[in-house]
Design a protein around this motif. Structure first.
Motif, PDB file in Angstrom:
ATOM      1  N   ARG A  26       0.882  -1.187   0.110  1.00  0.00           N
ATOM      2  CA  ARG A  26       0.036  -0.094  -0.150  1.00  0.00           C
ATOM      3  C   ARG A  26       0.927   1.213   0.049  1.00  0.00           C
ATOM      4  O   ARG A  26       2.040   1.223   0.410  1.00  0.00           O
ATOM      5  CB  ARG A  26      -0.936   0.062   1.005  1.00  0.00           C
ATOM      6  N   ALA A  27       0.388   2.448  -0.362  1.00  0.00           N
ATOM      7  CA  ALA A  27       0.770   3.624  -0.362  1.00  0.00           C
ATOM      8  C   ALA A  27       0.961   4.183   1.049  1.00  0.00           C
ATOM      9  O   ALA A  27       0.594   3.623   1.936  1.00  0.00           O
ATOM     10  CB  ALA A  27       0.129   4.536  -0.805  1.00  0.00           C
ATOM     11  N   ILE A  28       2.052   5.121   1.133  1.00  0.00           N
ATOM     12  CA  ILE A  28       2.226   5.615   2.445  1.00  0.00           C
ATOM     13  C   ILE A  28       1.121   6.046   3.090  1.00  0.00           C
ATOM     14  O   ILE A  28       0.596   5.745   4.402  1.00  0.00           O
ATOM     15  CB  ILE A  28       3.274   6.820   2.615  1.00  0.00           C
ATOM     16  N   VAL A  29       0.220   6.794   2.571  1.00  0.00           N
ATOM     17  CA  VAL A  29      -0.893   7.700   2.712  1.00  0.00           C
ATOM     18  C   VAL A  29      -2.142   7.178   1.895  1.00  0.00           C
ATOM     19  O   VAL A  29      -1.978   7.316   0.543  1.00  0.00           O
ATOM     20  CB  VAL A  29      -1.014   9.055   3.021  1.00  0.00           C
ATOM     21  N   ASP A  30      -3.343   6.626   2.086  1.00  0.00           N
ATOM     22  CA  ASP A  30      -4.317   6.497   1.312  1.00  0.00           C
ATOM     23  C   ASP A  30      -5.678   6.809   2.272  1.00  0.00           C
ATOM     24  O   ASP A  30      -5.661   6.861   3.344  1.00  0.00           O
ATOM     25  CB  ASP A  30      -4.472   5.063   0.838  1.00  0.00           C
ATOM     26  N   GLU A  31      -6.853   6.701   1.355  1.00  0.00           N
ATOM     27  CA  GLU A  31      -8.093   6.933   2.183  1.00  0.00           C
ATOM     28  C   GLU A  31      -8.196   5.951   3.403  1.00  0.00           C
ATOM     29  O   GLU A  31      -9.145   6.539   4.534  1.00  0.00           O
ATOM     30  CB  GLU A  31      -9.124   7.058   1.338  1.00  0.00           C
ATOM     31  N   HIS A  32      -7.895   4.926   3.216  1.00  0.00           N
ATOM     32  CA  HIS A  32      -8.398   3.949   4.306  1.00  0.00           C
ATOM     33  C   HIS A  32      -7.687   4.091   5.339  1.00  0.00           C
ATOM     34  O   HIS A  32      -8.131   4.255   6.672  1.00  0.00           O
ATOM     35  CB  HIS A  32      -8.153   2.487   3.685  1.00  0.00           C
ATOM     36  N   LEU A  33      -6.396   4.479   5.288  1.00  0.00           N
ATOM     37  CA  LEU A  33      -5.764   4.679   6.427  1.00  0.00           C
ATOM     38  C   LEU A  33      -5.899   6.031   7.121  1.00  0.00           C
ATOM     39  O   LEU A  33      -5.911   5.891   8.446  1.00  0.00           O
ATOM     40  CB  LEU A  33      -3.984   4.976   6.058  1.00  0.00           C
ATOM     41  N   ILE A  34      -6.532   7.285   6.540  1.00  0.00           N
ATOM     42  CA  ILE A  34      -6.907   8.416   6.740  1.00  0.00           C
ATOM     43  C   ILE A  34      -8.086   7.886   7.942  1.00  0.00           C
ATOM     44  O   ILE A  34      -8.111   8.468   9.032  1.00  0.00           O
ATOM     45  CB  ILE A  34      -7.165   9.363   5.933  1.00  0.00           C
ATOM     46  N   GLY A  35      -8.987   7.146   7.412  1.00  0.00           N
ATOM     47  CA  GLY A  35      -9.954   6.715   8.206  1.00  0.00           C
ATOM     48  C   GLY A  35      -9.688   6.141   9.560  1.00  0.00           C
ATOM     49  O   GLY A  35     -10.273   6.462  10.666  1.00  0.00           O
TER      50      GLY A  35
END
Length: 671
Positions: free
Chosen positions: A459-468
């Motif tokens: 996965r990327a460093i930051v994605d939408e799921h991680l923000i959640g």
């Protein structure tokens, strides 16, 4: 004279002086019949000249934009000159004279405010203030964009402040302040500082709002403030003391509220849609009220009939007037550091929650593959690491309280992040999303924490799921709300603050432009080189350009008028060398901006990459506060109709002003 440390810098004896004005490196002391000029460095005598009689009941009044032109403000105000020593009255004069520049003067008389130009005479005239009131003070604020005039009726215990646009005289707002014994104006910040009884009250003159109350120290006889309201000078019987504004904060300032029109016992009713009144006395038990500051509404200047007149100093409307950062570098640095710590605590709490649920666990050979992770993902298990979870949550709550406390102490000062939120209409959730995305760029350790939390090297460093996962620890924003804030029509992406990479949401990479990171962190924007954006300032006034006067007049009147169809689009066509860049730079200077030249010939020729490159350059120009000027648009994508369509979409949808420089016969790409 005292220095910045409050110590006496120099002392000299002057016989019979009425008032003193600092003019450059000199101090001008005026008596009834003599002007004495002394050095502000050591107090040595420069000159002492005989003057015509001046009213002994007057005082010096100096404009923030033309302090070299001191006015002797009396019943009949006059301009004081030193070479030769004497007085003069600009234009027809009036009850108030306030210089804008050597050839431009604001004159008020009997309720009429006019802008007088030495070359053409009266540029505009507007009705302002009570004809029967006496003007006691005036100043140009916010770099000369607005003027404020203080009036007082004879024997009346009340001062009225009128704030108007210098460009056309339109009224911005009006305040009524009862019981004011001393008044000072911080010109650069656009704030009024008034002593009312046993408190100092601070007002925002641009919006006509009370901001806060300060304590008046015992024994204070007189006060003065600097143009940024950073320091307050308190004069007492024992000398002078310099203090910071925060040192005089009242304990009840957080609970004081601004009165509403029509409150029983409060002074006055609004005289028009923009009139505002002074503050009510602090109410210790009142609930704090947070109000949104809206930009003032200004009517477009009237267009006169024959002959067309050249408007004086119209501050052209390229974008709506918004806020500017007012927090100090130390305040911004401290606030950003606390927010970085908060992001680390959020990641640690989310990781601890993964340990406790089993979502992040070591493989157990005695159990089926990924059994613990499946239980954690489906929220079927918990209590595996309760101590780690409790410790992480306690640390998170402690840092969260520090962030809230720091924000409250910093009010009403704005950080660049606050200004970005105002300019781009960001919600609190979208501000939290933006900072979560850019935080690893400010602190590299957060990138590793994000990787541990995602528990997936693909996965990327930051994605939408991680923000959640992060924001869930604050209890703010479910996945649907976060997904909505990251849609293409929402401010984060519409203003280009956040870019979505390849892949499918919610696992597509999220990133921000390096310039956004530098802006939020209060770093020097010029230190980030830009290969496609060249800054050009104005080296000519509009009066100096050899262009048809009617063309410039029409452009200024259009750009000074209010528009409901979005930011300005300016197209200038002409032959090579006719001064198109010079004209645009001069127009941008009227909006306190520089020109940002974007040459499409330096960008990739690939039709698929060119629109994205142009959109990025426009976004960076907006963050730098430049007026972007696009060169070479007539030949860009000439062989690819689809590329021209995409370029037109970029120009139409960019949420900021744009200028386009074209040859004489080129077609306007916005048609």
């Amino acid at each position: 004279m005292y220095d910045a440390g409050g110590a006496v810098r120099m002392r000299t004896a002057l016989e019979g002086f009425l008032d003193i004005a600092p003019v450059g490196d000199e101090l001008w002391a005026l008596s009834q019949t003599r002007l004495t000029r002394i050095s502000a460095k050591d107090g040595s005598l420069i000159a002492s000249d005989v003057m015509a009689y001046v009213d002994p009941n007057g005082r010096f009044l100096q404009s923030s934009t033309a302090p070299q032109l001191p006015i002797w403000h009396a019943a009949k105000p006059v301009l004081v000159r030193a070479a030769p020593a004497g007085t003069e009255v600009p234009g027809p004069g009036g009850d108030l004279i306030l210089p804008v520049a050597e050839s431009r003067w604001l004159l008020w008389h009997a309720g009429q405010l006019r802008l007088w130009r030495t070359t053409i005479g009266e540029a505009w005239r507007q009705q302002h203030g009570d004809p029967g009131a006496r003007p006691i003070d005036a100043q140009l604020i916010l770099d000369g964009r607005l003027c404020v005039i203080a009036h007082q009726r004879a024997a009346a215990d009340e001062i009225r402040l009128t704030v108007a646009q210098v460009s056309d005289g339109a009224q911005n707002t009006q305040l009524r302040l009862p019981g004011v014994s001393q008044l000072a104006i911080a010109a650069r910040r656009g704030l009024a500082f008034a002593r009312i009884g046993e408190r100092f009250s601070v007002f925002d003159l641009r919006f006509g709002r009370w901001l806060r109350d300060l304590v008046v120290p015992e024994g204070t006889l007189d006060t003065a403030v600097d143009d940024g309201l950073q320091w307050i000078a308190l004069g007492t019987a024992h000398g002078l003391e310099l203090v910071r504004v925060d040192a005089l904060a009242t304990p009840s300032a957080a609970t004081a509220r601004e009165p509403e029109a029509g409150d029983a016992g409060e002074p006055g009713e609004p005289s028009n849609g923009t009139s505002l009144e002074g503050p009510a006395a602090p109410q210790p038990e009142a609930t704090p009220i947070v109000e949104e500051l809206a930009p003032p509404v200004v009517e477009p200047p009237a267009v006169p009939a024959e002959p067309p007149t050249f408007p004086d100093e119209p501050l052209v409307r390229l974008d709506p007037v918004t806020a500017t950062p007012t927090a100090s570098d130390e305040q911004v640095s401290h606030a950003i550091e606390l927010r970085i710590q908060l992001m680390g605590a959020l990641a640690a709490a989310a990781i601890a929650e993964g340990w406790d649920s089993g979502r992040i666990a070591k493989p157990d050979p005695a159990r089926p593959p990924f059994a613990d992770e499946v239980g954690g993902l489906l929220r079927l298990t918990s209590g595996r690491q309760p101590d780690e979870l409790m410790s992480a949550v306690a640390r998170l709550r402690a840092i969260e309280e520090l962030v809230v406390q720091n924000d409250q102490e910093r009010e009403p000062h704005l950080m660049p992040l606050d200004v970005l939120a105002i300019d781009c209409q960001l919600t609190p959730l979208s501000v939290a999303i933006l900072f979560a995305i850019l935080a690893p760029r400010l602190r590299g350790e957060l990138a590793r924490l994000y990787g541990i939390l995602s528990n997936d090297p693909g996965r990327a460093i930051v994605d939408e799921h991680l923000i959640g996962q992060l924001l869930a620890q604050l209890g703010g924003g479910d996945t649907a709300e976060i997904a909505r804030e990251l849609d293409g029509d929402r401010p984060l992406r519409r203003f280009g603050l956040v870019q979505v990479g390849d892949g499918e949401r919610p696992f597509a990479a999220l990133s921000v432009d390096p310039l956004v990171v530098r802006y939020v962190a209060n770093f020097d924007l010029d230190a980030e080189p830009d290969p496609h954006l060249v800054t050009r300032g104005s080296d000519r006034e509009l009066d100096e350009l050899h262009l048809p006067r009617a063309v410039i007049d029409k452009a200024l009147r259009y750009l000074a008028a209010a528009r409901d169809d979005g930011p300005a689009r300016i197209v200038v066509r002409g032959r090579t060398g006719c001064g198109r860049h010079t004209l645009l730079a001069a127009l941008a200077a009227r909006a306190r901006r520089a020109l940002g030249v974007i040459d499409l010939s330096t960008m990739p020729r690939d039709a698929q990459r060119l629109p994205a490159a142009l959109a990025g350059a426009l976004r960076r120009a907006k963050l730098r506060g430049l007026l972007p000027c696009i060169d070479g648009l007539e030949i860009a994508g000439a062989d690819d109709p689809d590329a021209k369509i995409q370029l037109g979409i970029v120009l139409r949808e960019h949420p900021g002003p744009i200028a386009v420089r074209l040859p004489t016969e080129a077609r306007v790409p916005l048609d």
